[in-house]
Design an enzyme around this catalytic site. Structure first.
Site, PDB file in Angstrom:
ATOM      1  N   GLU A  37      16.680 -17.615  -9.472  1.00 21.42           N
ATOM      2  CA  GLU A  37      16.285 -16.240  -9.784  1.00 21.42           C
ATOM      3  C   GLU A  37      15.643 -16.186 -11.175  1.00 21.42           C
ATOM      4  OE1 GLU A  37      15.765 -13.666  -8.230  1.00 21.42           O
ATOM      5  OE2 GLU A  37      15.896 -12.018  -9.651  1.00 21.42           O
TER       6      GLU A  37
ATOM      7  N   LYS B  57      11.868 -14.928 -11.910  1.00 20.19           N
ATOM      8  CA  LYS B  57      11.533 -13.847 -12.849  1.00 20.19           C
ATOM      9  C   LYS B  57      10.479 -14.331 -13.832  1.00 20.19           C
ATOM     10  CE  LYS B  57      12.755 -11.273 -11.056  1.00 20.19           C
ATOM     11  NZ  LYS B  57      13.546 -10.811  -9.941  1.00 20.19           N
TER      12      LYS B  57
ATOM     13  N   HIS C 231      16.893 -36.939  -8.714  1.00 24.87           N
ATOM     14  CA  HIS C 231      16.274 -37.366  -7.460  1.00 24.87           C
ATOM     15  C   HIS C 231      14.784 -37.058  -7.437  1.00 24.87           C
ATOM     16  CE1 HIS C 231      20.179 -38.420  -5.916  1.00 24.87           C
ATOM     17  NE2 HIS C 231      20.626 -37.239  -6.318  1.00 24.87           N
TER      18      HIS C 231
ATOM     19  N   ASN D  68      -1.256   2.177   5.791  1.00 22.61           N
ATOM     20  CA  ASN D  68      -0.424   1.126   5.219  1.00 22.61           C
ATOM     21  C   ASN D  68       0.010   0.263   6.406  1.00 22.61           C
ATOM     22  OD1 ASN D  68       3.064   1.247   4.164  1.00 22.61           O
ATOM     23  ND2 ASN D  68       1.639  -0.422   4.011  1.00 22.61           N
ATOM     24  N   GLY D  69      -0.178  -1.062   6.277  1.00 19.38           N
ATOM     25  CA  GLY D  69       0.223  -1.941   7.381  1.00 19.38           C
ATOM     26  C   GLY D  69      -0.889  -2.892   7.768  1.00 19.38           C
TER      27      GLY D  69
ATOM     28  N   ARG E 176       3.683  -0.178  -5.064  1.00 18.35           N
ATOM     29  CA  ARG E 176       3.482  -0.729  -3.718  1.00 18.35           C
ATOM     30  C   ARG E 176       2.159  -1.476  -3.575  1.00 18.35           C
ATOM     31  NH1 ARG E 176       6.750   1.562   0.179  1.00 18.35           N
ATOM     32  NH2 ARG E 176       5.229   1.042   1.763  1.00 18.35           N
TER      33      ARG E 176
ATOM     34  N   GLU F  68       6.993 -14.854 -12.053  1.00 16.82           N
ATOM     35  CA  GLU F  68       6.269 -13.697 -11.525  1.00 16.82           C
ATOM     36  C   GLU F  68       5.755 -12.755 -12.604  1.00 16.82           C
ATOM     37  OE1 GLU F  68       8.372 -11.091  -8.755  1.00 16.82           O
ATOM     38  OE2 GLU F  68      10.233 -11.429  -9.822  1.00 16.82           O
TER      39      GLU F  68
ATOM     40  N   TRP G  19      -2.911  -2.675  -1.645  1.00 19.09           N
ATOM     41  CA  TRP G  19      -2.609  -4.085  -1.897  1.00 19.09           C
ATOM     42  C   TRP G  19      -3.362  -4.835  -0.807  1.00 19.09           C
ATOM     43  CZ3 TRP G  19      -0.167  -8.170   0.687  1.00 19.09           C
ATOM     44  CH2 TRP G  19       0.153  -9.273  -0.118  1.00 19.09           C
TER      45      TRP G  19
ATOM     46  N   CYS H 283       0.855  -1.178   0.000  1.00 15.25           N
ATOM     47  CA  CYS H 283       0.000   0.000   0.000  1.00 15.25           C
ATOM     48  C   CYS H 283       0.898   1.238   0.000  1.00 15.25           C
ATOM     49  CB  CYS H 283      -0.938   0.110   1.197  1.00 15.25           C
ATOM     50  SG  CYS H 283      -2.067  -1.266   1.362  1.00 15.25           S
TER      51      CYS H 283
ATOM     52  N   LYS I 140       5.563  -4.303  -4.736  1.00 20.19           N
ATOM     53  CA  LYS I 140       7.017  -4.148  -4.669  1.00 20.19           C
ATOM     54  C   LYS I 140       7.558  -4.270  -3.255  1.00 20.19           C
ATOM     55  CE  LYS I 140      10.948  -2.933  -6.547  1.00 20.19           C
ATOM     56  NZ  LYS I 140      11.543  -4.016  -7.360  1.00 20.19           N
TER      57      LYS I 140
END
Ligand code: F6R
Length: 612
Positions: free
Chosen positions: A484, A488, A507, A100-101, A27, A491, A75, A2, A607
């Site tokens: 990584e 990428k 395995h 926010n939180g 955000r 996402e 968010w 947020c 983010k």
């Protein structure tokens, strides 16, 4: 997550709020809202589901102005993305608030407020704060005092901005666990979750500390600490330009940020490596003594930053001959770690506000670690302020939700940590230091060279567009790079991707390999190359389609089902993780563009993860 923006002025501040929200959209972007006030008029509030553009359209349909206002991009945590749950939330008598939180005791507060007759219109944890402020305001008749009383009752994390019709010239803001910055200007002041939101209107900033509450007027800012005592907080001049957080001629922020990597890495090395020597003082005052005493290293981070730490672990063991552990912050914070003597605690974070990483740091402080070191991209972040030692990555603002330049600059900073530790622990002599520093300095040029592969990778991306799954393989310090690459791809393209240390394939995961499974491999010329080649044979024997980013001297040749993309020659052990990341970023980017996904703001993500 947020983003919040607020402003108080004598001009119409709506355009400032909207521009600020756009800059904070990274955000959170599932709904947005704004509330403004002008002396003598009631609060005007507009909210819309979706991005800030939807809010703008709603405002254009019925325009209004205001000299004081608060705004929010959300968010979702408590309650689905909907207009009802979008901020600002309001209470009686013209109180409006953005948050926010997460408020952990919202159920208990809600029950009390319901008993007192308050009516709830959302499922959010935030609405309780608005009503609680109203309840206190009935007694105190002072917004600042009402907010101070309210925040004492909140458990959890918050950044708040509040206004009320009764005090049409006052904004009250509060912070605990989530970032708040106050932007200062002549005859007007601003508030936001981070400086990038306010760069078009000011370069002068003040940061609230944990527990601070501030009364912001157009000509004054008065800050009180958690005990209610007036305090002065330093003013900082930001060196960032408004354009640094804009995408210029690039189609997406992510592409711009991928191409900024040579410069970002060079800036991260600047003044820290001089000649062929590393300046340990770059880790902050007292660093040399701490590094000398370090006998083990514990690294903690999340997501992409955790991948950076996972690479460093290989180097810290091999180069410095020190034990090193790496943990995901959300797990570490609930463990009860046994701390060997003289263990350095290292956190890695782009934002410096990731809730789990911060919680891990706070836990570490009482767990008996030698000292804490933050590797972070945001100078005024909580992580930086709460750590003993700091190495800032100098990537500049990273807006694309998928981290790119922040990651490679973290790797560069970690390489410097390896050299510094190795030197202070006596594992690296001057000749070896010189050799490693020279390799470091070459990295920006190697990245530049690798970026030239973009047209080849764009072509390659066509072969991934219709895939539903992909595997990524690497060995040694390159296995976190495979992770990584998979992160990428998943996402931003929503293709399911997994990564394995190549030796692990047989395995279990080998069962997934058939002609429909692309297998992407990073294959620099190192001492694990021959082992990796055997793993590739295992894939080929099951009909898997191989895409190998390889050193020209690796001896891996193109054949039916094997595509080889030639990387720059002679990339050393110390350079390879950074250099081999670049094609994987470009691959994910071009597949995403071809699949027409929202590259910079992928679904369900944000983010800066400032909630647990
Ligand atoms: C993925 C990504 C995330 C972040 C993670 C930690 O592209 O960006 O996985 O790395 O959320 O964030 P920071 O580094 O800000 O602590």
């Amino acid at each position: 997550m947020c983003g919040i923006v607020a402003a108080v002025s004598s001009r119409d501040i709506l355009p400032v709020l909207i521009e600020g929200l756009k800059r904070l959209e990274y955000r959170g972007y599932d709904s947005a809202g704004v509330a403004t006030l002008t002396r003598g008029s009631p609060v005007r509030r507009v909210r819309a589901v979706g991005k800030v553009a939807a809010l703008q359209a709603a405002i254009s349909a019925d325009p209004f102005v205001g000299t004081i206002g608060i705004a929010h991009t959300r968010w979702a945590t408590h309650g689905v993305p909907s207009e009802r749950n979008a901020h600002p939330h309001v209470s009686q008598d013209g109180i409006a608030l953005v948050h926010n939180g997460i408020i952990e005791n919202h159920d208990a507060l809600r029950a009390e407020l319901l008993q007192s007759g308050y009516v709830f219109t959302s499922e959010t944890d935030t609405e309780v704060i608005a009503h609680r402020i109203h309840q206190h305001l009935l007694v105190t008749r002072d917004l600042l005092a009402a907010v101070q009383l309210t925040v004492r009752e909140l458990h959890g994390a918050y950044a708040l901005a509040v206004l009320t019709e009764a005090e049409p010239d006052t904004l009250v803001v509060a912070r605990s666990g989530c970032p708040v910055v106050i932007g200062l200007s002549d005859g007007e002041n601003f508030v936001a979750s981070d400086v990038s939101a306010l760069l078009p209107v000011t370069k002068q900033f003040m940061y609230l500390d944990e527990g601070d509450v501030a009364a912001v007027h157009k000509n004054s800012v008065v800050i009180y600490d958690s005990a209610g005592k007036p305090v002065l907080r330093k003013t900082h001049q930001s060196a960032l330009s408004a354009e640094s957080a804009e995408k210029g001629d690039y189609a997406h922020y992510m592409l711009k940020e991928i191409h900024e990597q040579p410069r970002a890495i060079a800036q991260t090395l600047e003044e820290r490596v001089v000649g062929a020597r590393l300046l340990e003082a770059a880790f902050g005052p007292g660093a040399i003594e701490m590094l000398q005493r370090t006998e083990a290293v514990q690294i903690v981070a999340c997501g992409t930053s955790w991948h950076a730490g996972s690479v460093a672990r290989y180097f810290i063991e091999q180069v410095c001959r020190l034990p090193c552990w790496i943990d995901i912050a959300s797990e570490f914070r609930y463990r009860d770690p046994v701390v060997p003597k003289n263990t350095l605690f290292v956190t890695i974070s782009q934002s410096g506000e990731t809730a789990d990483t911060l919680a891990a740091l706070r836990l570490a402080k009482s767990a008996g670690y030698l000292a804490s070191l933050a590797i972070c991209n945001v100078p005024e972040s909580s992580l930086v302020r709460e750590s003993d030692l700091v190495m800032l990555t100098r990537a500049g603002p990273e807006i694309g939700v998928a981290s790119t330049k922040a990651f490679t600059t973290q790797l560069a900073a970690l390489n410097m940590l390896v050299i510094a530790l190795g030197k202070q622990r006596g594992a690296i002599d001057q000749t070896r230091e010189r050799h490693l520093v020279e390799r470091l300095i070459e990295i920006p040029r190697l990245v530049e060279e690798t970026l030239k592969l973009e047209p080849v990778i764009r072509e390659l991306a066509k072969r991934f567009v219709d895939k539903r799954h992909a595997l990524f393989l690497g060995r040694g310090a390159l296995s976190p790079i495979a992770m990584e690459g998979a992160l990428k791809l998943k996402e931003i393209t929503y293709i399911h991707a997994e990564a394995y240390a190549a030796g692990e394939l047989k395995h279990g995961p080998l069962a997934l390999v058939d002609a429909d499974m692309p297998v992407v491999t990073v294959a620099p010329n190192n001492d694990l190359l021959e082992k990796l080649k055997s793993n590739l044979q295992e894939v080929r024997a099951r009909g898997g389609e191989l895409y190998v980013f390889a050193d020209p001297e690796s001896g891996i040749v193109e054949s039916d089902g094997v595509t080889v993309i030639q990387m720059p020659k002679h990339v050393s052990y110390f350079q390879a993780p950074i250099v081999y990341t670049i094609p994987l970023q470009l691959l994910a980017y071009h597949v995403a563009v071809m699949r027409d996904t929202d590259v910079d703001q992928p679904r369900n993500l944000a983010k800066s993860v400032t909630v647990e």
